[in-house]
Each structure stands twice: as structure tokens, then as C-alpha cells.
Design a protein around this motif. Structure first.
Motif, PDB file in Angstrom:
ATOM      1  N   ALA A   1      40.126  37.347  40.864  1.00 16.94           N
ATOM      2  CA  ALA A   1      40.960  36.585  40.229  1.00 16.94           C
ATOM      3  C   ALA A   1      42.422  36.516  40.499  1.00 16.94           C
ATOM      4  O   ALA A   1      43.159  35.522  40.294  1.00 16.94           O
TER       5      ALA A   1
ATOM      6  N   ASN B   1      30.029  37.220  35.702  1.00 12.42           N
ATOM      7  CA  ASN B   1      31.539  36.584  35.273  1.00 12.42           C
ATOM      8  C   ASN B   1      31.361  35.431  34.920  1.00 12.42           C
ATOM      9  O   ASN B   1      31.869  34.403  34.897  1.00 12.42           O
TER      10      ASN B   1
ATOM     11  N   ARG C   1      42.797  34.291  44.063  1.00 17.12           N
ATOM     12  CA  ARG C   1      42.025  33.161  44.287  1.00 17.12           C
ATOM     13  C   ARG C   1      42.171  32.111  45.577  1.00 17.12           C
ATOM     14  O   ARG C   1      41.397  31.769  46.319  1.00 17.12           O
TER      15      ARG C   1
ATOM     16  N   TRP D   1      35.534  40.992  40.133  1.00 15.72           N
ATOM     17  CA  TRP D   1      36.009  39.766  39.571  1.00 15.72           C
ATOM     18  C   TRP D   1      37.351  39.813  39.240  1.00 15.72           C
ATOM     19  O   TRP D   1      38.065  38.840  39.295  1.00 15.72           O
TER      20      TRP D   1
END
Length: 232
Positions: free
Chosen positions: A127, A168, A130, A123
Motif C-alpha cells: 500500500a 486484504n 502502489r 499488504w
């Protein structure tokens, strides 16, 4: 043919692509149709591994026509199909020089984190990138479903903090997620030690080995009775 295919509804497009693949999957003239179909899979949140593998094979024969944007979308869709080995199957058809591009390096790293159950690292990396993963709707939900799948095979009782890290989600969003799972998936919530919360996962043959059927490991009685006359 590509423009004609692009105007068709999703179901009709899927049928048309199936016919193209059945007639001649190695015809380079169908390449634009397959590229349009990748974009259709993204927008309609559908998936066709066979069509995507065919497109990647055509790119091998027509490298100058390769669209790295399309290839990236294929890999993201394949990653969403985990635990199926689709990502590796697709990656095998992509030239090494293309794999060395940053966006593909990132996807390979993400795949490694998922395969090894390193969800927090996954995650965090997602991030930072994206623009790659959010280009394909449903990506986050697909990975969350996979994370839940892994936890359900591993744990009888999952600490809330472990679940939160794996999917998440935190706070009120996690509360709503848990409410949905309790109502629809047979999850049970109970208090853990201290203030922690535990999620009791539905039993299966992996988190409860005693449920594993032993019949597959044994020889049926009728087979044994057939052997005796032969031995005698």
C-alpha cells in the motif's frame, strides 16, 4: 526490429521472441525486442520467464543499456508467479548496485513477506508503494491466489478474519469473494464459536495428511519378488 515486433499481436510477438531466443539468445541486437515483450506481458497479462531471464542476462553484458523500469516490471511479474522461485532466479541476475535502489529494496521486502506468510505486513508495504505494484495489472489478484493457496495447505477450517487479512479484502467484497469460492472451488461456510465464521477448505494431502498416498513410499510387490531369487 524492435518497432516491427512491437506492432505485432501478442501471440505473434510471443512466437517471434521464441524464434529469436532459439537462434541466438546472447545477441545484443534482440535487447529492444525483449524489452518490448516485457511491456507486452504487462499489458496482456501474460508471462515468459525464459524471455525475461534472457533479457536480464543481456543487461549483464550491456549494463549501460539497462532499463530499471523494465527490470522492476520483470521482478513484479516474477513475484506474481510465486510459489515458483522465479523472483530469486531473476534477482540473481541483477547487479547488487541496482538492487540497492529503493524500488528494488521494496520488492525484495515484499518477496520476503510472501515467502514467510506475513500477509498483513505484505499488504501494508504494498500500500505504501502502489506506484510500483499497480504498474502491473493483475498483481493483487495473483497474490490473493497465492495467499489462498497457502491457507488451503495449512488449514482445514480458516477463520474469516484470517482469510480477510491474508487476501486484504473485507466487508461486502469479502462476502462476494466467498460466494464465488463456494460456487466454484468447493468451499463450505459454517458458523464458528461466537459470531465468527469458518471457511472449510477442500481436503488435500497437506491439510488432511491421511489423504497422502503411501504408495510412493512403498516398494511395489513385483520389485520385491525380483529380489528373492537374487538373495537365494
Amino acid at each position: 526490429m524492435g518497432r516491427e515486433l512491437q506492432k505485432q499481436p501478442q501471440q505473434e510477438m510471443a512466437s517471434a521472441v521464441e524464434q529469436l531466443l532459439a537462434v541466438n539468445p546472447y545477441n545484443p541486437d534482440i535487447l529492444p525486442d525483449l524489452e518490448n515483450y516485457v511491456n507486452e506481458q504487462v499489458s496482456s497479462e501474460t508471462y515468459s520467464l525464459d524471455a525475461n531471464l534472457c533479457l536480464l542476462r543481456l543487461y549483464q553484458f550491456e549494463p549501460e543499456r539497462m532499463s530499471t523500469q523494465i527490470v522492476a516490471r520483470i521482478l513484479v511479474k516474477a513475484l506474481m508467479a510465486i510459489p515458483a522461485p522465479d523472483f530469486s532466479l531473476c534477482l540473481f541476475l541483477i547487479p547488487e548496485r541496482v538492487q540497492m535502489e529503493d524500488q528494488f529494496k521494496t520488492l525484495i521486502i515484499l518477496s520476503h513477506y510472501l515467502e514467510t506468510g506475513k500477509f498483513r505486513q505484505f499488504w501494508d508495504e504494498a500500500a505504501k508503494n502502489r506506484h510500483i505494484v499497480e504498474a502491473v495489472p493483475g498483481f493483487e489478484q495473483a497474490i490473493q491466489a497465492y495467499a489462498v493457496h497457502v491457507l488451503s495447505l495449512t488449514y482445514q477450517k480458516v477463520p474469516r478474519s484470517v482469510l480477510a487479512e491474508a487476501i486484504n479484502i473485507e466487508g461486502l467484497s469479502l462476502d462476494k469473494f466467498l460466494e464465488h469460492q463456494v460456487a466454484n472451488s468447493g468451499w463450505i461456510l459454517e458458523k464458528g464459536h461466537g459470531k465468527g465464521q469458518l471457511i472449510v477448505m477442500p481436503p488435500n494431502e497437506f491439510n488432511h495428511p491421511e489423504l497422502k498416498k503411501k504408495s510412493s513410499d512403498s516398494i511395489p510387490l513385483e520389485h520385491i519378488t525380483r529380489i528373492f531369487p537374487i538373495l537365494s
